[in-house]
Design an enzyme around this catalytic site. Sequence first.
Site, PDB file in Angstrom:
ATOM      1  N   ARG A 209      -3.735 -10.257   4.814  1.00 45.21           N
ATOM      2  CA  ARG A 209      -3.962 -10.400   3.369  1.00 45.21           C
ATOM      3  C   ARG A 209      -2.728  -9.842   2.658  1.00 45.21           C
ATOM      4  NH1 ARG A 209      -6.295  -7.336  -0.844  1.00 45.21           N
ATOM      5  NH2 ARG A 209      -7.537  -8.576  -2.319  1.00 45.21           N
TER       6      ARG A 209
ATOM      7  N   LYS B  88       0.828  -1.205   0.000  1.00 45.84           N
ATOM      8  CA  LYS B  88       0.000   0.000   0.000  1.00 45.84           C
ATOM      9  C   LYS B  88       0.868   1.262   0.000  1.00 45.84           C
ATOM     10  CE  LYS B  88      -4.178  -1.867   0.197  1.00 45.84           C
ATOM     11  NZ  LYS B  88      -5.004  -1.903   1.405  1.00 45.84           N
TER      12      LYS B  88
END
Length: 437
Positions: A255, A220
């Site tokens: 995840r 991210k």
Amino acid sequence: MIWHCGQYDFDTSTPLIMGILNVTPDSFSDGGAYLDPEAAVEHGLDMVRAGAAIVDVGGESTRPGATPVTPEEEWNRIGDVVAALVEAGICVSVDTRHAEVATRALHAGASIVNDVSGFRDPAMVEAVRRCGCGCVVMHMKGEPATMQNDPVYEDVVAEVRDYLRDAAAALEAAGVDRSRICVDPGPGFGKTPKQTIELMRNLHEIVHLGYPVMVAVSRKRFVGEAYQVEELHDRDVASAAEALLACELGASVVRTHNVEMTVAALKDLRPAVLLGLGSNVALVAEPGEETEAKIAQLNLAVGHLCSLPDTQIVDMSSFYESEPAYYEDQDAFVNAVVLLRSGLPPKELLGYLHSIENSLGRVRAIENGPRTLDIDILDYQMYVASDDELTLPHPRVTERDFVVKPVLEILPGWELADGTPVGRVPEAERVGKARKI
């Protein structure tokens, strides 16, 4: 805590790895890499071989600014992949916002629906209501196409926590059993990097909701900014470090794109340790200020805990005032519970705790009698033992109101290392009745 996902029951006391399988042309990290069904299935199998317990299959990119696709197109991308992975005996999660896609995936054997829109659509709720699948409820401010257009929060941690609480409660009200629900704070979804970092560093607030918590931090933007790594594929080491930190704060599911690296990082996860603190003798107190003095002594003890080697305080309960238990001819106690992550072996940790007690004037004259400070190891993750020096879990945890209430405040549904639920004994039957100060 067990997360029920169709035919799979996952024990979340140790983190689960969910491998990301994007069958899309435009995902932010690996768009186009696995559009071919055979390549996608092989990658899913590779992730399981590397240690993933779940493979999360997505056919629509939800990166910032992504263009929506129709449910039909989404299913055309993932249908064969889902079926093949299920056939291979893999627990499949489907990453979708569309009830039609979720329904078809569940009929094909998927066990989890991971909805980035947080089950806002009543049709999605209906799709999962009766089937027994696991449900991942994620927070996202707005829609993928617009979510990064200047997201504003007064308090990002509180707002995300409250959203997830309400969304999960709505699922329960619709008939979804609580044990099927997992929550995801949605790092990077409608949040600036600064907001996401604030959220992730306070992840324990999400843990307080009492559901398994999933974190999807892999590659991210906030990871790139926090660790000063610009290139997406160079962020895997930093992503694994961020996953480890999240698990130390209580995350249950990670995840990730890089399963192998994440599995390796989580080998450094330290055991969770619960400590019970108590005091009913104020060393220095003006008349009428005894409670405040006892709180001050517990705070001094917490300060000492901060200096323990290879140990970090993760969370702490409120302070509670409690009636004396067992030996009743003494003043009321002030109690609290502290959650640690520690690499210290239990008996070595116990030695440090005795030193802290002694430094604050602990005198062991009467069993269960008055004390300036008492620090008990209540539970040490995955460690059960009984000898003359130390018994774990603490044999009286569940019967003590002044322990049960603060534990359940910070860890709802907590089970001790021997599998005993902390809240096993009804409140009316517990000793040492406690009230939050």
